[in-house]
Design a protein around this motif. Sequence first.
Motif, mmCIF file in Angstrom:
data_model
loop_
_atom_site.group_PDB
_atom_site.id
_atom_site.type_symbol
_atom_site.label_atom_id
_atom_site.label_comp_id
_atom_site.label_asym_id
_atom_site.label_seq_id
_atom_site.Cartn_x
_atom_site.Cartn_y
_atom_site.Cartn_z
ATOM 1 N N ILE A 38 0.839 -1.183 0.000
ATOM 2 C CA ILE A 38 0.000 0.000 0.000
ATOM 3 C C ILE A 38 0.878 1.237 0.000
ATOM 4 C CG2 ILE A 38 -1.934 -1.098 1.165
ATOM 5 C CD1 ILE A 38 -0.991 0.379 3.744
ATOM 6 N N TYR A 58 0.598 -5.141 3.352
ATOM 7 C CA TYR A 58 -0.752 -5.230 3.894
ATOM 8 C C TYR A 58 -1.268 -6.657 3.768
ATOM 9 C CZ TYR A 58 -5.751 -4.456 4.579
ATOM 10 O OH TYR A 58 -7.038 -4.514 5.039
ATOM 11 N N SER A 60 -4.504 -8.733 3.868
ATOM 12 C CA SER A 60 -5.950 -8.495 3.756
ATOM 13 C C SER A 60 -6.775 -9.404 4.674
ATOM 14 C CB SER A 60 -6.411 -8.655 2.309
ATOM 15 O OG SER A 60 -6.147 -9.960 1.858
ATOM 16 N N GLU A 63 -5.797 -7.742 8.202
ATOM 17 C CA GLU A 63 -5.874 -6.288 8.074
ATOM 18 C C GLU A 63 -4.713 -5.584 8.789
ATOM 19 O OE1 GLU A 63 -9.801 -4.963 9.128
ATOM 20 O OE2 GLU A 63 -10.693 -5.934 7.364
ATOM 21 N N CYS A 89 -1.935 -3.170 -3.753
ATOM 22 C CA CYS A 89 -3.268 -3.613 -3.354
ATOM 23 C C CYS A 89 -4.301 -2.909 -4.233
ATOM 24 C CB CYS A 89 -3.547 -3.239 -1.898
ATOM 25 S SG CYS A 89 -2.484 -4.040 -0.690
ATOM 26 N N TYR A 94 -7.671 -2.289 -0.161
ATOM 27 C CA TYR A 94 -7.193 -1.278 0.797
ATOM 28 C C TYR A 94 -7.000 0.048 0.091
ATOM 29 C CZ TYR A 94 -4.504 1.033 4.422
ATOM 30 O OH TYR A 94 -4.085 1.915 5.382
ATOM 31 N N GLU A 96 -6.494 4.444 1.275
ATOM 32 C CA GLU A 96 -6.620 5.600 2.159
ATOM 33 C C GLU A 96 -7.039 6.823 1.351
ATOM 34 O OE1 GLU A 96 -2.973 6.288 4.231
ATOM 35 O OE2 GLU A 96 -2.934 4.286 5.066
#
Length: 119
Positions: A38, A58, A60, A63, A89, A94, A96
């Motif tokens: 990520i 990351y 999944s 998490e 990802c 994922y 942000e």
Amino acid sequence: MKLLLSTVLALSISISTNAVLPPGYEDDMWCPAGECKIYSIPFGDDYTGPSSSFYFCYNSFTEEVTDGVWTGSLTDMKQPKGWEKPKMCSKEVYSECEYDHDCIPKIRTEMPSDDAERP
């Protein structure tokens, strides 16, 4: 003595936040098998630093976000056994970012001059 330590600490922090590693130190990122990577901006938009400050592994299923292992031609670091180069990802796994362009790394090719206008 406390003032000296505070000054040294402040200088080291300000120097490290502007440091970017040259090629050969962080050429490849490695994550445990099955994890993706990520892009994150943990210190705000104005932060500059090495790739390891922005890219993380990351998982999944759990998490969990963890640091990757970085290798390069100028380091002695080796790929951990069973780790692989991760793919980014997907947004579904994922993100942000509200928009795709929010997660594109900004690469500065020139140092801003002191007399340049700042937005």
